[in-house]
Design an enzyme around this catalytic site. Structure first.
Site, PDB file in Angstrom:
ATOM      1  N   GLN A 115       7.218  16.361   0.509  1.00 54.97           N
ATOM      2  CA  GLN A 115       8.473  15.705   0.911  1.00 54.97           C
ATOM      3  C   GLN A 115       9.669  16.450   0.342  1.00 54.97           C
ATOM      4  OE1 GLN A 115       8.298  13.217   3.102  1.00 54.97           O
ATOM      5  NE2 GLN A 115       6.066  13.250   2.937  1.00 54.97           N
ATOM      6  N   TYR A 172      -0.416  10.244   0.493  1.00 62.99           N
ATOM      7  CA  TYR A 172      -0.657  10.422   1.932  1.00 62.99           C
ATOM      8  C   TYR A 172       0.634  10.489   2.758  1.00 62.99           C
ATOM      9  CZ  TYR A 172      -1.110   5.172   2.591  1.00 62.99           C
ATOM     10  OH  TYR A 172      -0.943   3.823   2.641  1.00 62.99           O
ATOM     11  N   GLU A 173       0.460  10.840   3.994  1.00 62.34           N
ATOM     12  CA  GLU A 173       1.596  11.092   4.899  1.00 62.34           C
ATOM     13  C   GLU A 173       2.482  12.210   4.341  1.00 62.34           C
ATOM     14  OE1 GLU A 173       1.326   9.362   7.763  1.00 62.34           O
ATOM     15  OE2 GLU A 173       2.956  10.603   8.550  1.00 62.34           O
ATOM     16  N   GLY A 174       1.850  13.215   3.725  1.00 67.48           N
ATOM     17  CA  GLY A 174       2.570  14.312   3.066  1.00 67.48           C
ATOM     18  C   GLY A 174       2.811  13.967   1.622  1.00 67.48           C
TER      19      GLY A 174
END
Lengths: 592, 592
Positions: B441, B434-436
């Site tokens: 990344q 999550y969060e990319g």
């Protein structure tokens, strides 16, 4: 729900084009022509795909339940087990004298990969029975064999291995379970065993427990352990079931994965047991088939990687997100399938290159076991003994890693139960632990196997690599893409062995601190060798103008990926090994 | 049940001896003398250890339940949340204008590590609220800020981030959620969002959803996305709660881990929403605090590693199996504790060296964020933007890996629910997604950050390494053990960057195929730099004759381990990168 397609074509390639089993002088391999092999694998594939795979999430979600001493397996398991039995799949490589089909171990390995990939927790019921069958077959009396084996071959009766106790697992010398002679040739077995896979369940009429215990006069440590048959129901002279034995399942373990397999606490309360083989020689008897058992766990590792990879690949082809930076690939859609993106490719190629390499390595290992048993070939026996910890440790570490990579391909979907990837991760995780943790495998490799018989087996391995290189060199492209990387990796492995020799004598911790890296370094060299062999076989097929060129070209390209992207890891393992014991052992235990 | 002890002493070392925060010219840091810092951390530690950690397995086993649209959190969560609120912990680094304490982000990072290690699923309720607070604080109107922020600072009201839809996550340009003007300045929001953490629950009086949606006249793609505040209960002029908004939780996701956090399907059915910032500029507004949010996920990764390591260490000290090959260590016992064995040490040292390095890296990153915000320092802003994907991707990959290593230390016990290690593994797994996802990344790092502002931030990083080396060289031992390995690793990183520059122009896939390895290579260099700095700080403390020499000596020895055993990995990453796109992209998608 995840899907599974048995990789029959790739298995056929390894068996017939790489290992060329039909040309081998191993008794029994002559029966394995292409048609026969394909027919067996094709039937197994149907069962794996249509029956076992759909039950895999069911087993995970329902788990097993214990009520009033009875363990119930998940919905559908019993009927599926009947199908496996009825198809004769439990008897494949068993001794015809006890009802087995007498096929090579190699073919049951190929089938085992499918069953295990489709439903690992389910297939363990059969796998453990087979392990117990092997131990009794090798060490039981004729009477014991006649009494137990025929029903174990068919899996009408199950089998278990009882080693671990609450206070000891790896260090079995500490076990406390007692065996007291009853005076009639039998023994009264008392003690508690834990983590007993398939220890109690509702799929078999009887369960034959193999239990490690100590006789009253036992020497201390592992030299005082004996092995006993302790059946759930005692067996009458005529083979019918008699009294219920004094043993029971005291609880089911709640665990991370393999929920469909009952992991039992087993309590033996003066249960009647029968000595297998000689007193105090139980460890040897239990571990007779260790090479097979550990290869089987390595197989479970990459099999979970295979099914996870298949589902990651399907997702990567379907899921539309973003555009190919080098040019739109799906102009009619809102986005391109994510398989166009290099980092998704990297991830998928890591999975694919590992799984296919692992399959070849495992099948090669199984063929060595056949050769060791069927040809009584001591060199093959020595080589597979050396390879066993590598097969188990490397393939389960990397198999687990592959399930994690596959899960990552799915992004958020990989974390949800619905897509099933997370189950593969949780199931694969146990393979790094049971049948000897991977740390123990690495100690077995460096502490025992490497120096066994004066180190001649590892020398034979290096010789094999060298021969392959010299026999196949000459094509500039093949040399550069396969042979040179293989030589470099093999050199790293030799340098690591040399480091152990030069530094392990003055301080054994210099070797033991590098054992885990050595196991991985060795694993990479083995997969490098397998990829070079597979690429060579694929080139030969292309040269002879065999059909399906895309398959062979893909094989070569996948091998190139392994050599370019995975094999360089050997240098790092070597650097770690050569840093020795000092950084590892520097701290006092109190200062961590 | 697992235990947790907050690492206050190590946090103090990083804050005061390595980062020397009290000497920094960052506004607010002057308040953070040793006594104040220690008092804050000590209080947070108590809450983490005594309240949050015991609820961690409870949350995992019970999970959240949805009934008639109401989500119930696990037993004890609500009372614990009250304690967190009452202690002022949700307001630490919030703006005093809205009731916050105005402390530096760095100190809330240190506290966040403890809360997250103790109970990650629980701490997410606060974390997501903080993220929503940040977005409104940065982009909301004064009126919006006055209406929502004070209650969000105290977490009386929760907050969420609604990005993902069933058909799109990474590629948000594809979202379908619509926002239609109501004519009164508000909008009617309709659509379905999935994987909304803390989307509905029973711990807050109201939940302020931040929702990405498209206006009727929106341009295609990510440039047509707007951000809306969509409260569960509309807020009256006087701040009291008004009508229930037309939104509901349509389901809870069944998932691998973080069971204590409600992952919701959110249905917006013409719900009243309020535009935040400018129309079509929603992506920018949502991602304003991306550096913080992603650093926070990296922190979750190593925090799970920390708590897993602590429990592995405890087990390794207690569990008796086998004997030290160099001499019995526990003659009174049946066996030695397994911490005597080199391979167990290797495993523990890998965990310890990673977690402590990760802590320093994260705290350094947090201090850069403070400097960027509080000093309006563009160089710090550029550097942390560059570091953010490394912090998120490397620390979560390695954090997860650390939980797996810790689980392995326990052998079979690690696989059982009882010991709790398997929960850390399952919980940590989401941080890589999550969060990319970590793949994203790596693309952010190589595709955007590396070349940002003409590449000056990465040059600044290299300069920083170079300065550290030149300023600290001269001691032969320190040079050999720390500076030389750091220089070598940094050289590998530069070579990788050079490869991208020279080969990425002709084919961007040459860079993108190596992005993941580059992220890890960069991560290792960062941890190498952190370890060199920590070792240098520890040497200084020893030189000045500070007490607790064992702590500083341990720090140096742990750093030596990282440099000798982990940093050599940079060479393999470089080799992979330099193999370019060809092996990665060789296959047609159809031929996988």
């Amino acid at each position: 729900m995840p899907s599974y397609t048995a990789p029959v074509k790739d298995q056929m390639f390894v068996l017939h084009d790489v290992l060329k089993i039909a040309e081998q002088d191993v008794p029994g391999y002559d029966e394995l022509d292409r048609e026969t092999t394909e027919a067996i694998l094709g039937e197994a594939a149907k069962l794996a795909q249509d029956v076992l795979a759909p039950l895999n999430p069911v087993g995970d979600h329902e788990g097993c339940t214990l009520e009033n001493g009875v363990v119930r397996t998940p919905t559908g398991f019993r009927a599926a087990f009947d199908q496996v039995r009825d198809g004769g799949w439990t008897a494949l490589d068993c001794d015809p004298e006890y009802g087995g089909q007498g096929l090579p171990y190699l073919i049951s390995t190929a089938v085992g990969e499918m069953f295990s990939a489709a439903n690992m927790a389910f297939n363990m019921y059969q796998g453990l029975t087979h392990g117990a069958y092997n131990a009794i077959h090798a060490h039981g009396s004729d009477d014991q064999k006649r009494t137990y084996l025929p029903k174990m071959v068919t899996c009408e009766w199950g089998g278990t291995m009882n080693l671990t106790e609450p206070h000891c697992g790896t260090d079995l010398g500490l076990i406390r379970t007692k065996a007291v002679p009853n005076g009639d040739g039998s023994y009264a077995i008392s003690g508690q065993k834990i983590w007993i896979s398939a220890g109690e369940h509702d799929m078999c009429d009887n369960i034959i427990h193999l239990v490690l215990a100590k006789l009253p006069d036992a020497p201390e440590g592992v030299k005082g352990i004996s092995l006993f048959i302790v059946p759930k129901f005692l067996v009458n002279e005529d083979g019918s079931l008699g009294a219920r034995n004094s043993l029971s399942c005291g609880g089911l373990e709640k665990k991370m994965g393999i929920h469909g397999n009952a992991t039992c606490v087993m309590n033996y309360d003066g249960a009647t047991g029968f000595l297998v083989g000689e007193a105090h020689k139980g460890m040897r008897a239990m571990f007779t088939m260790m090479n097979e058992a550990r290869l089987g766990v390595g197989l479970q590792g990459y099999a979970q990687g295979e099914v996870a990879y298949q589902n990651a690949l399907g997702f990567a082809r379907d899921r539309l997100q973003g555009r190919d930076v080098t040019g739109v690939k799906n102009p009619g859609g809102a986005a391109d399938p994510i398989i166009v993106h290099p980092d998704v490719r990297r991830n998928l190629m890591d999975q694919k290159a590992f799984v296919e390499g692992a399959r070849a390595f495992t099948f090669w290992g199984a063929s060595l076991i056949d050769r060791a048993h069927r040809n009584e070939d001591a060199a093959a026996e020595g080589l597979i003994s050396l390879m066993t910890p590598v097969l188990k440790g490397f393939l389960t570490d990397k198999g687990f890693e592959t399930t994690v990579l596959a899960q990552q391909t799915l992004g958020g979907s990989g974390f949800t139960r619905e897509w099933g990837l997370e189950q593969f991760v949780r199931d694969a995780r146990i393979t790094m632990i049971y049948e000897g943790t991977n740390g123990i495998q690495s100690l077995d490799l460096v502490g025992r196997k490497l120096g066994q018989d004066g180190g001649k087996h590892v020398m034979a391995f290096f010789e094999m690599v060298k021969s392959f290189v010299s026999e196949n060199k000459g094509d500039a492209e093949f040399d550069a893409q396969f042979l040179e990387p293989l030589k470099a990796a093999s050199k790293d492995l030799q340098a690591a062995g040399m480091y152990f020799m030069q530094n392990g004598m003055k301080n054994p911790n210099n070797a033991l601190s590098g054992s885990y890296d050595f196991m991985h370094l060795f694993g990479h060299v083995c997969l490098g060798l397998m990829w070079a062999r597979m690429a060579q076989a694929a080139r030969a097929k292309l040269a002879e103008g065999a059909g399906d060129a895309a398959f062979y070209e893909t094989k070569i390209a996948t091998g190139r990926y392994y050599m370019a992207r995975q094999l360089p890891m050997t240098a790092t393992h070597l650097a770690r090994i050569q840093s020795g014991a000092e950084p590892v052992m520097a701290l006092d235990a109190a200062n961590f």
